[in-house]
Design an enzyme around this catalytic site. Structure first.
Site, PDB file in Angstrom:
ATOM      1  N   GLY A  13       3.151 -10.061  -8.463  1.00 36.26           N
ATOM      2  CA  GLY A  13       2.687  -9.817  -7.095  1.00 36.26           C
ATOM      3  C   GLY A  13       3.379  -8.611  -6.486  1.00 36.26           C
ATOM      4  O   GLY A  13       4.293  -8.030  -7.083  1.00 36.26           O
ATOM      5  N   ASP A  14       2.895  -8.216  -5.308  1.00 39.43           N
ATOM      6  CA  ASP A  14       3.482  -7.086  -4.563  1.00 39.43           C
ATOM      7  C   ASP A  14       3.426  -5.770  -5.335  1.00 39.43           C
ATOM      8  O   ASP A  14       4.281  -4.903  -5.149  1.00 39.43           O
ATOM      9  CB  ASP A  14       4.960  -7.374  -4.177  1.00 39.43           C
ATOM     10  CG  ASP A  14       5.101  -8.680  -3.425  1.00 39.43           C
ATOM     11  OD1 ASP A  14       4.230  -8.953  -2.580  1.00 39.43           O
ATOM     12  OD2 ASP A  14       6.061  -9.422  -3.699  1.00 39.43           O
ATOM     13  N   LYS A  17      -1.467  -3.746  -4.483  1.00 41.29           N
ATOM     14  CA  LYS A  17      -2.932  -3.896  -4.631  1.00 41.29           C
ATOM     15  C   LYS A  17      -3.658  -3.428  -3.380  1.00 41.29           C
ATOM     16  O   LYS A  17      -4.761  -2.900  -3.457  1.00 41.29           O
ATOM     17  CB  LYS A  17      -3.295  -5.364  -4.921  1.00 41.29           C
ATOM     18  CG  LYS A  17      -2.772  -5.857  -6.253  1.00 41.29           C
ATOM     19  CD  LYS A  17      -3.027  -7.325  -6.448  1.00 41.29           C
ATOM     20  CE  LYS A  17      -2.207  -8.222  -5.550  1.00 41.29           C
ATOM     21  NZ  LYS A  17      -0.756  -8.203  -5.779  1.00 41.29           N
ATOM     22  N   ALA A  40      -0.526 -14.113   0.528  1.00 41.02           N
ATOM     23  CA  ALA A  40      -0.632 -12.695   0.188  1.00 41.02           C
ATOM     24  C   ALA A  40      -0.309 -11.851   1.418  1.00 41.02           C
ATOM     25  O   ALA A  40      -0.450 -12.306   2.550  1.00 41.02           O
ATOM     26  CB  ALA A  40      -2.046 -12.381  -0.280  1.00 41.02           C
ATOM     27  N   GLY A  41       0.109 -10.630   1.174  1.00 41.64           N
ATOM     28  CA  GLY A  41       0.331  -9.694   2.283  1.00 41.64           C
ATOM     29  C   GLY A  41       0.001  -8.314   1.766  1.00 41.64           C
ATOM     30  O   GLY A  41       0.792  -7.723   1.048  1.00 41.64           O
ATOM     31  N   HIS A  42      -1.178  -7.852   2.043  1.00 43.95           N
ATOM     32  CA  HIS A  42      -1.598  -6.556   1.521  1.00 43.95           C
ATOM     33  C   HIS A  42      -1.373  -5.474   2.582  1.00 43.95           C
ATOM     34  O   HIS A  42      -1.971  -5.507   3.647  1.00 43.95           O
ATOM     35  CB  HIS A  42      -3.063  -6.622   1.065  1.00 43.95           C
ATOM     36  CG  HIS A  42      -3.240  -7.496  -0.135  1.00 43.95           C
ATOM     37  ND1 HIS A  42      -4.455  -7.915  -0.614  1.00 43.95           N
ATOM     38  CD2 HIS A  42      -2.321  -8.050  -0.959  1.00 43.95           C
ATOM     39  CE1 HIS A  42      -4.263  -8.669  -1.687  1.00 43.95           C
ATOM     40  NE2 HIS A  42      -2.980  -8.771  -1.900  1.00 43.95           N
ATOM     41  N   GLN A 224      -1.581 -11.880  -5.367  1.00 49.01           N
ATOM     42  CA  GLN A 224      -0.453 -12.191  -6.256  1.00 49.01           C
ATOM     43  C   GLN A 224      -0.609 -11.434  -7.590  1.00 49.01           C
ATOM     44  O   GLN A 224      -1.203 -10.364  -7.583  1.00 49.01           O
ATOM     45  CB  GLN A 224      -0.314 -13.705  -6.472  1.00 49.01           C
ATOM     46  CG  GLN A 224       0.129 -14.475  -5.233  1.00 49.01           C
ATOM     47  CD  GLN A 224      -1.014 -14.874  -4.325  1.00 49.01           C
ATOM     48  OE1 GLN A 224      -2.044 -15.346  -4.787  1.00 49.01           O
ATOM     49  NE2 GLN A 224      -0.837 -14.706  -3.038  1.00 49.01           N
ATOM     50  N   GLY A 302       9.207 -11.300   4.568  1.00 54.01           N
ATOM     51  CA  GLY A 302      10.339 -10.417   4.858  1.00 54.01           C
ATOM     52  C   GLY A 302      11.505 -10.603   3.893  1.00 54.01           C
ATOM     53  O   GLY A 302      12.546  -9.953   4.030  1.00 54.01           O
TER      54      GLY A 302
HETATM   55  P1  IMP Z   1       3.216 -19.959  -2.863  1.00 56.55           P
HETATM   56  O1  IMP Z   1       2.056 -19.169  -3.335  1.00 56.55           O
HETATM   57  O2  IMP Z   1       3.520 -19.763  -1.421  1.00 56.55           O
HETATM   58  O3  IMP Z   1       3.104 -21.402  -3.245  1.00 56.55           O
HETATM   59  O4  IMP Z   1       4.507 -19.428  -3.637  1.00 56.55           O
HETATM   60  C1  IMP Z   1       4.692 -19.621  -5.029  1.00 56.55           C
HETATM   61  C2  IMP Z   1       5.397 -18.436  -5.676  1.00 56.55           C
HETATM   62  O5  IMP Z   1       4.519 -17.306  -5.620  1.00 56.55           O
HETATM   63  C3  IMP Z   1       6.670 -18.004  -4.947  1.00 56.55           C
HETATM   64  O6  IMP Z   1       7.585 -17.503  -5.910  1.00 56.55           O
HETATM   65  C4  IMP Z   1       6.221 -16.876  -4.055  1.00 56.55           C
HETATM   66  O7  IMP Z   1       7.256 -15.982  -3.751  1.00 56.55           O
HETATM   67  C5  IMP Z   1       5.162 -16.233  -4.945  1.00 56.55           C
HETATM   68  N1  IMP Z   1       4.131 -15.533  -4.176  1.00 56.55           N
HETATM   69  C6  IMP Z   1       3.095 -16.067  -3.499  1.00 56.55           C
HETATM   70  N2  IMP Z   1       2.342 -15.120  -2.923  1.00 56.55           N
HETATM   71  C7  IMP Z   1       2.902 -13.959  -3.258  1.00 56.55           C
HETATM   72  C8  IMP Z   1       2.549 -12.602  -2.989  1.00 56.55           C
HETATM   73  O8  IMP Z   1       1.546 -12.271  -2.347  1.00 56.55           O
HETATM   74  N3  IMP Z   1       3.383 -11.673  -3.519  1.00 56.55           N
HETATM   75  C9  IMP Z   1       4.453 -11.991  -4.283  1.00 56.55           C
HETATM   76  N4  IMP Z   1       4.811 -13.240  -4.572  1.00 56.55           N
HETATM   77  C10 IMP Z   1       4.039 -14.219  -4.059  1.00 56.55           C
END
Ligand code: IMP
Length: 424
Positions: A13-14, A17, A40-42, A224, A302
């Site tokens: 992820g990150d 994208k 997600a945070g795009h 992700q 953050g």
């Molecule tokens: P969840 O998706 O909130 O259940 O998190 C599960 C795992 O996925 C954790 O390690 C989060 O840090 C990671 N994760 C979830 N969404 C993202 C994302 O958009 N970017 C990076 N890591 C993510």
């Protein structure tokens, strides 16, 4: 680029994208999200403004593009409305441009409570989730006790399905003072939000089939990354959805032939947030420099991201399991100031060199990376827009990636803005 392109994260992820989707959206008619949720945070930088979108496809920033949120997304209705309002306040028109599947499951306040409480229960062994209620919402979906978007428009059915929740989730609902368990309040809030959401509801699968017939170009926006995929990732340290290409098929109701090209987004190094194995992680000053130079702090939470060198073993796995056709390499310029750059080319497991990702998590936690070292280029590449102008040493680094993965590079990003891009 061919017609219908899917953009997926190829690491944890990150990968950036948001920027890649934003660039490709220019040539697309339709942009679609198919899995994940507000975890997600795009981040997209455009016209000197920074947008962070959690649910709405990044294509919304391009006037006139149609955006869809498919059935595979877990949708936090409050977050969606907040995001719509924020876009409106920035002068971005979304009316008639954003549609959501009635079959998408909702993320409700009690899912966030459950997420928090699950993480507490895991103690030292936590996943480090985003606490956005994603896992519990997907759990409800699979358990078949979830609430879907369509339920919002049948108040009696919604009330009845909500009324089942305290018994199903007795273990979590015991903290009766927490308003996130207050079913009446949740019902009333959903009733308030329903009229706002109703005009957005559409059969996304049907619409995409129509778009294909009309010859429109569709861009699929993954969230992700492959290594966080619930099936293919570093389970149990994953998210709860299929972040891979397969997730787009079930998350939208489309066949595989709808997708013409798979673009894997990757950073020129690696980051990860949350817990779980990360073979090329750097816990030293080099890792800190990567974090500082790359601004590696989560867009959603953050949190400082864990950082490390590029891991070609994991990346080759992502390419194979997704049939990646092209790579989009982000943040090349973050490596500008490193005199030595390493790339993980194999793992060592109990003294034996291996070239594939072991599928047993305890093995993956024990592997040691085997590196190839490159000399850094030590000149600024920020903002470059032509491959020819890249320093030779940066080209060597990129050529090595292509050679090992057997996948072409489609795009190289040399800065956060749209313009800081080398299109290949
Ligand atoms: P969840 O998706 O909130 O259940 O998190 C599960 C795992 O996925 C954790 O390690 C989060 O840090 C990671 N994760 C979830 N969404 C993202 C994302 O958009 N970017 C990076 N890591 C993510």
């Amino acid at each position: 680029m061919s017609k219908n392109v899917i953009v997926i994260g190829s690491q944890w992820g990150d990968e950036g994208k948001g920027k890649v989707v934003d660039l490709l959206a220019e040539r697309a008619d339709v942009v679609v999200r198919f899995q994940g949720g507000a975890n997600a945070g795009h981040t997209i930088m455009t016209g000197g403004r920074k947008f962070v979108l959690h649910l709405i496809p990044s294509g919304i920033l391009h006037p006139g593009k149609i955006c869809y949120i498919g059935n595979g997304v877990v949708l936090d209705p409050k977050c969606l409305i907040d995001e719509l309002d924020a876009l409106y306040n920035e002068g971005i028109e979304t009316v008639g441009r954003l549609f959501i599947s009635p079959a998408a499951n909702l993320v409700l306040p009690y899912h966030k409570l459950m997420d928090q409480s699950d993480e507490k229960r895991r103690e030292g062994d936590g996943i480090g989730t985003t606490l956005r209620g994603i896992g519990p919402a997907y759990r409800d979906k699979v358990e078949r006790c979830g609430i879907r978007v369509a339920d919002l428009f049948s108040p009696e059915r919604l009330r009845a399905r909500l009324a089942l929740q305290p018994a199903i989730k007795a273990q979590y609902f015991s903290c009766e003072n927490d308003e996130r368990c207050d079913i009446n309040k949740i019902f009333n809030n959903l009733m308030d939000m329903a009229p706002r959401l109703k005009p957005l509801v559409a059969d996304i699968s049907l619409r995409l089939a129509e778009h294909k017939k009309e010859g429109k170009s569709i861009l699929f926006e993954g969230a992700q990354g492959v290594m966080l995929d619930v099936d293919l990732g570093t389970y149990p340290f994953t998210t709860s959805s299929n972040t891979s290409v397969g997730g787009a098929l079930t998350g939208l109701g489309i066949g595989p032939k709808m997708i013409d090209e798979v673009v894997g987004v990757v950073k020129a190094y690696t980051t990860r947030v949350g817990a779980g194995p990360f073979p090329t992680e750097l816990s030293d000053t080099v890792g800190m420099a990567l974090r500082e130079n790359g601004g590696e702090f989560g867009a959603t939470t953050g949190r400082p991201r864990r950082t490390g060198w590029l891991d070609l073993v994991a990346l080759r796995y992502a390419c194979r399991t997704n049939g990646i056709d092209k790579l989009a390499i982000n943040k090349l310029d973050v490596l500008d100031k490193f005199d030595k750059i390493k790339v993980g080319v194999a793992y060592e497991l109990d003294g034996v060199q291996i070239s594939d990702v072991p599928l047993d998590i305890s093995d993956l936690c024990r592997v040691k990376p085997v590196y190839k070292e490159f000399e850094g280029w030590m000149v600024p590449t920020t903002g470059l827009t032509s491959y020819d102008r890249l320093p030779e040493k940066a080209k060597e680094y990129l050529k090595f990636i292509v050679e090992i993965l057997g996948v072409k590079i489609g795009l190289i990003s040399t800065g956060p803005g749209r313009e800081a891009t080398i299109m290949m």
